[in-house]
Design a protein around this motif. Structure first.
Motif, short mmCIF file in Angstrom:
data_model
loop_
_atom_site.label_atom_id
_atom_site.label_comp_id
_atom_site.label_asym_id
_atom_site.label_seq_id
_atom_site.Cartn_x
_atom_site.Cartn_y
_atom_site.Cartn_z
N TYR A 126 -7.78 -0.80 -6.59
CA TYR A 126 -7.16 -2.09 -6.31
C TYR A 126 -8.20 -3.06 -5.78
O TYR A 126 -9.30 -2.68 -5.39
CB TYR A 126 -6.01 -1.95 -5.31
N GLY A 127 -7.85 -4.33 -5.79
CA GLY A 127 -8.70 -5.37 -5.24
C GLY A 127 -7.84 -6.42 -4.57
O GLY A 127 -6.72 -6.69 -5.02
N ILE A 128 -8.34 -7.00 -3.50
CA ILE A 128 -7.61 -8.03 -2.78
C ILE A 128 -8.45 -9.29 -2.77
O ILE A 128 -9.64 -9.25 -2.44
CB ILE A 128 -7.29 -7.60 -1.34
N SER A 129 -7.83 -10.42 -3.11
CA SER A 129 -8.49 -11.72 -3.06
C SER A 129 -7.67 -12.64 -2.18
O SER A 129 -6.45 -12.73 -2.34
CB SER A 129 -8.61 -12.34 -4.45
N SER A 130 -8.32 -13.32 -1.27
CA SER A 130 -7.67 -14.32 -0.43
C SER A 130 -8.30 -15.66 -0.74
O SER A 130 -9.44 -15.93 -0.35
CB SER A 130 -7.86 -13.98 1.05
N LEU A 150 0.81 -1.22 0.00
CA LEU A 150 0.00 0.00 0.00
C LEU A 150 0.85 1.27 0.00
O LEU A 150 0.40 2.31 -0.49
CB LEU A 150 -0.96 0.00 1.18
N SER A 151 2.06 1.20 0.49
CA SER A 151 2.97 2.34 0.40
C SER A 151 3.29 2.64 -1.07
O SER A 151 3.22 3.79 -1.51
CB SER A 151 4.25 2.05 1.18
N PHE A 199 -3.23 -9.30 -4.90
CA PHE A 199 -3.48 -7.86 -4.83
C PHE A 199 -3.48 -7.38 -6.28
O PHE A 199 -2.44 -7.38 -6.94
CB PHE A 199 -2.37 -7.16 -4.03
N SER A 200 -4.64 -7.00 -6.80
CA SER A 200 -4.78 -6.57 -8.20
C SER A 200 -4.79 -5.06 -8.25
O SER A 200 -5.45 -4.40 -7.45
CB SER A 200 -6.07 -7.11 -8.80
N MET A 246 1.95 5.62 -6.30
CA MET A 246 1.53 5.54 -7.70
C MET A 246 0.20 6.24 -7.92
O MET A 246 -0.03 6.81 -8.99
CB MET A 246 1.45 4.07 -8.13
N VAL A 247 -0.68 6.22 -6.94
CA VAL A 247 -1.94 6.97 -7.05
C VAL A 247 -1.63 8.46 -7.08
O VAL A 247 -2.20 9.22 -7.87
CB VAL A 247 -2.89 6.62 -5.88
N ALA A 248 -0.71 8.89 -6.22
CA ALA A 248 -0.34 10.32 -6.19
C ALA A 248 0.29 10.74 -7.51
O ALA A 248 0.12 11.89 -7.93
CB ALA A 248 0.64 10.58 -5.04
#
Length: 113
Positions: free
Chosen positions: A43-47, A28-29, A54-55, A34-36
């Motif tokens: 983003y999306g997270i799948s477990s 996330l850092s 982490f997409s 990259m967003v800035a």
């Protein structure tokens, strides 16, 4: 207090692979930088059972630009972390998440005029 009650007839909940807090902080850092810079927007997270994903998306409705995957079963072989591009090509694999993410950090480097 709070406890989950399984549905009748079902066994215990299946084991899932997930990112740990320290791993998410590193990801996330980079994501925030990259967003800035205006490169990424969602983003999306799948477990899942064998993999945590982490997409990263440029726009919400598109296919992911990159997928950061964690596969603990590959820990002793190729490394449990991998980055995949939009077409599914492996950009980098390794044992250290920070080293693997350096592939994406290069996109932040731009020449200033």
């Amino acid at each position: 207090m709070n406890s989950l009650t399984p549905f009748p007839g079902q066994g215990p909940a299946p084991e899932v692979t997930a990112f740990q807090r320290a791993e998410l902080n590193v990801i996330l850092s980079l994501y925030g930088r990259m967003v800035a810079a205006g490169e990424w927007r969602d983003y999306g997270i799948s477990s899942l059972r064998e993999v945590a994903v982490f997409s990263i998306f440029r726009r919400t409705a598109e296919n992911p630009l990159y997928r950061i995957e964690k596969r603990p079963k590959l820990r002793s072989k190729q490394g449990e972390y991998a980055i995949f591009g939009m077409e599914g090509q492996v950009l980098k694999r390794g044992h250290d998440l920070r080293a693997v993410l350096r592939v994406l950090e290069r996109k932040l480097i731009r020449s200033v005029q």
